[in-house]
Design a protein around this motif. Structure first.
Motif, short mmCIF file in Angstrom:
data_model
loop_
_atom_site.label_atom_id
_atom_site.label_comp_id
_atom_site.label_asym_id
_atom_site.label_seq_id
_atom_site.Cartn_x
_atom_site.Cartn_y
_atom_site.Cartn_z
N ASN A 57 0.81 -1.23 0.00
CA ASN A 57 0.00 0.00 0.00
C ASN A 57 0.84 1.28 0.00
O ASN A 57 0.48 2.25 0.66
CB ASN A 57 -0.94 0.03 1.22
CG ASN A 57 -1.80 -1.22 1.27
OD1 ASN A 57 -2.33 -1.66 0.25
ND2 ASN A 57 -1.93 -1.80 2.46
N PHE A 58 1.95 1.27 -0.72
CA PHE A 58 2.75 2.51 -0.78
C PHE A 58 2.08 3.50 -1.73
O PHE A 58 1.88 3.20 -2.90
CB PHE A 58 4.18 2.19 -1.26
CG PHE A 58 5.00 3.43 -1.53
CD1 PHE A 58 5.27 4.34 -0.52
CD2 PHE A 58 5.50 3.68 -2.80
CE1 PHE A 58 6.02 5.48 -0.76
CE2 PHE A 58 6.25 4.82 -3.06
CZ PHE A 58 6.52 5.72 -2.04
N ASP A 59 1.75 4.66 -1.21
CA ASP A 59 1.14 5.71 -2.02
C ASP A 59 2.09 6.90 -2.03
O ASP A 59 2.19 7.64 -1.05
CB ASP A 59 -0.22 6.11 -1.41
CG ASP A 59 -0.87 7.25 -2.16
OD1 ASP A 59 -0.27 7.76 -3.14
OD2 ASP A 59 -1.99 7.65 -1.78
N PRO A 60 2.83 7.07 -3.14
CA PRO A 60 3.85 8.13 -3.16
C PRO A 60 3.28 9.52 -2.87
O PRO A 60 3.93 10.34 -2.26
CB PRO A 60 4.43 8.05 -4.57
CG PRO A 60 3.45 7.27 -5.37
CD PRO A 60 2.76 6.36 -4.42
N ARG A 61 2.04 9.73 -3.30
CA ARG A 61 1.48 11.08 -3.12
C ARG A 61 1.21 11.39 -1.65
O ARG A 61 1.12 12.54 -1.26
CB ARG A 61 0.19 11.24 -3.93
CG ARG A 61 0.30 11.84 -5.28
CD ARG A 61 0.81 13.26 -5.48
NE ARG A 61 2.03 13.71 -4.81
CZ ARG A 61 3.00 14.39 -5.39
NH1 ARG A 61 2.94 14.69 -6.65
NH2 ARG A 61 4.04 14.81 -4.71
N ARG A 62 1.08 10.33 -0.83
CA ARG A 62 0.88 10.57 0.60
C ARG A 62 2.21 10.74 1.33
O ARG A 62 2.24 11.24 2.45
CB ARG A 62 0.09 9.41 1.24
CG ARG A 62 -1.38 9.46 0.85
CD ARG A 62 -2.15 8.34 1.49
NE ARG A 62 -2.06 8.35 2.95
CZ ARG A 62 -2.55 7.38 3.73
NH1 ARG A 62 -3.12 6.34 3.19
NH2 ARG A 62 -2.45 7.46 5.03
N SER A 63 3.30 10.31 0.71
CA SER A 63 4.60 10.36 1.38
C SER A 63 5.51 11.46 0.85
O SER A 63 6.51 11.79 1.48
CB SER A 63 5.33 9.03 1.20
OG SER A 63 4.55 7.96 1.69
#
Lengths: 416, 91
Positions: A57-63
């Motif tokens: 569940n890696f979401d780049p836009r959240r990180s």
């Protein structure tokens, strides 16, 4: 090299299978959480094995803050930049002040780089033909792309380099970054490693029959290979006086490191363990420490039949009888083997062990191999007041690196 | 296909492929949004997909001078019109 400065770590950032950030990672290490599970990043049905230490569940836009475009960033670029932002924020250097940019550099260890995106390009090419394939997916294939994106996003002007010495790359990046600061070639460094999961790496380790089809079991007598993982691990390194002057918190110190090679085999370690022995000895010499000063060893501990017995022999050769009273653990049993990121990720493990006062366990080791006769901390994490931690990274091709971290006590010291 | 249809599609492509949300009509795309030469080539692929036919070398050359959203929409409108009215020799 003239060591007129002490080099400390003032910020940490990570993404890995058991930690979406450093705080979560520290808790998972202490609890002995296993991050090895079924891979869903790509289809593994054609492979012999199906598990790995994937970041789910890696979401780049959240990180990654919205001011930075993620266009044409590979998974590796995204993971490493997300970890960089966390490390800089942790170091109280985000947003990065203008005055830091000129003499700040970045040293990254990597492996697969943008291979995952390149694989996706070829999948598209085979399905739709060359004229309908987005070739920009190939633009981040080179391993140095992650350091490039970190530097260009932050407008850094100092030294920038990428190490590709397989599983020791992240550790070597830490040592090299320390040297750049000691030599006055950078005043502050971002150092670490990144490794994304991808089909080619997964296939290669399967072809070598180096992968356990369940979870890896370091030092166990039934161990059958490693578990592949992915991670980004970034550390902020700076001279102690600079950290004190700006009132930074301090996780610990890089006391020294050693780099050696086996010149023996493409994938197997030298069975006499001479490369590993010399790597640890070089790190001790560089640190000005004796074998008796080491309180905990974060082992390379891949869980391949040959690594664990060879590394155990190397530890016995370096530490003699004292080897039996030094706790040795392989945290790869939790976060899996993150290849190019491993040395940096396990550098973070070492610093968390020092600051939080615990030794992370080797999980999944039930009955140690009789040839692996050290204290592998198999009962669960252990409370311990550590002063010096040694971290091993022994890579394919006989690329060996050992880094030694020291506890820092004084103004700014981090306590877990 | 109306000009509005084309504009809607181009805005969708910009968001989906280039992470550029609602670009302004008359600004230089490179200067304002970092739209570069790799993006430009991929935009041509997207236009081919949208039109359902390949662009000729001559048509691709004509795209070299495009700098703004408005010029992209003009360009696609011209291509679409050409495809609706087959050249004389093909009749």
């Amino acid at each position: 090299m003239k060591k007129n400065k002490r080099i400390v770590i003032t910020g940490l950032g990570t993404k890995n299978a058991i930690g979406g950030d450093v705080a979560q990672f520290a808790a998972a290490l202490r609890q002995g959480v296993c991050g090895i599970s079924e891979i869903d990043l790509f289809d593994t049905s054609e492979f012999r094995t199906h598990k790995g230490g994937q970041i789910k569940n890696f979401d780049p836009r959240r990180s990654i803050p919205g001011e930075f475009s993620i266009k044409r960033m590979s998974r590796a670029d995204q993971l490493s930049f997300a970890a960089t932002v966390e490390a800089l924020t942790d170091a109280d250097l985000y947003p990065l002040p203008e005055s830091y940019k000129e003499n700040m550099g970045v040293a990254i260890g990597g492996g697969s780089g943008g291979l995952f995106e390149a694989e996706n390009f070829y999948v598209e090419l085979l399905k739709k033909g060359l004229d309908r394939s987005r070739f920009s997916r190939l633009s981040t294939i080179y391993c140095a792309s992650s350091a490039d994106r970190i530097a260009s996003n932050l407008e850094l002007l100092g030294p920038k380099t990428t190490f590709m010495t397989a599983c020791s790359a992240g550790a070597t990046a830490l040592g090299y970054a320390r040297d750049l600061i000691l030599n006055g070639q950078a005043s502050i460094m971002l150092a670490g490693g990144v490794e994304p999961m991808c089909r080619i790496t997964y296939a290669a380790f399967n072809a070598l029959k180096s992968v356990d089809d369940d979870v890896c079991r370091p030092f166990d007598k039934t161990r059958a290979g490693l578990s592949l993982g992915e991670a980004a691990a970034i550390l902020v390194l700076e001279p102690l006086e600079g950290a004190l002057a700006r009132g930074a918190k301090i996780y610990g110190e890089i006391l020294g490191y050693g780099v050696t090679c086996d010149s023996f085999h493409m994938t197997a370690p030298d069975e006499k363990a001479s490369g590993a022995v010399r790597s640890m000895q070089a790190a001790l010499k560089d640190s000005g420490l004796a074998a008796s000063d080491i309180d905990y060893i974060n082992a390379h501990g891949t869980a391949t039949p040959v690594n664990d017995v060879t590394e155990t022999k190397a530890i016995r050769d370096v530490f003699g009888k004292r080897a039996y009273s030094i706790p040795v653990s392989s945290t790869k049993s939790m976060h899996a083997h993150t290849l190019g990121a491993a040395g940096a990720l396990e550098g973070i493990v070492s610093l968390l062990a020092l600051t939080h006062g615990f030794i992370p366990p080797t999980i999944h080791c039930v009955t140690p191999d009789p040839d692996c006769d050290l204290d592998y901390v198999i009962e669960g994490s252990r409370k311990a007041d550590l002063r010096v931690v040694l971290s091993n990274s022994f890579a394919f091709g006989g690329n060996n690196t050992t880094v030694i971290f020291g506890k820092y006590e004084g103004q700014g010291a981090v306590h877990g | 296909m109306t000009r509005q249809d084309i504009e809607r599609e181009v805005r969708d492509i910009f968001l989906r492929a280039f992470e550029i949300e609602n670009p302004e009509m008359d600004v230089n795309l490179r200067e304002a949004y970092g739209f570069d030469s790799i993006d430009a080539i991929e935009l041509l692929l997207e236009i081919e997909k949208f039109l359902g036919s390949e662009l000729t070398q001559e048509e691709k050359k004509q795209a070299m001078d495009i700098r703004t959203m408005k010029q992209i929409i003009d360009y696609i409108e011209m291509l679409a019109a050409k495809r609706k009215t087959p050249p004389e020799k093909n009749k």
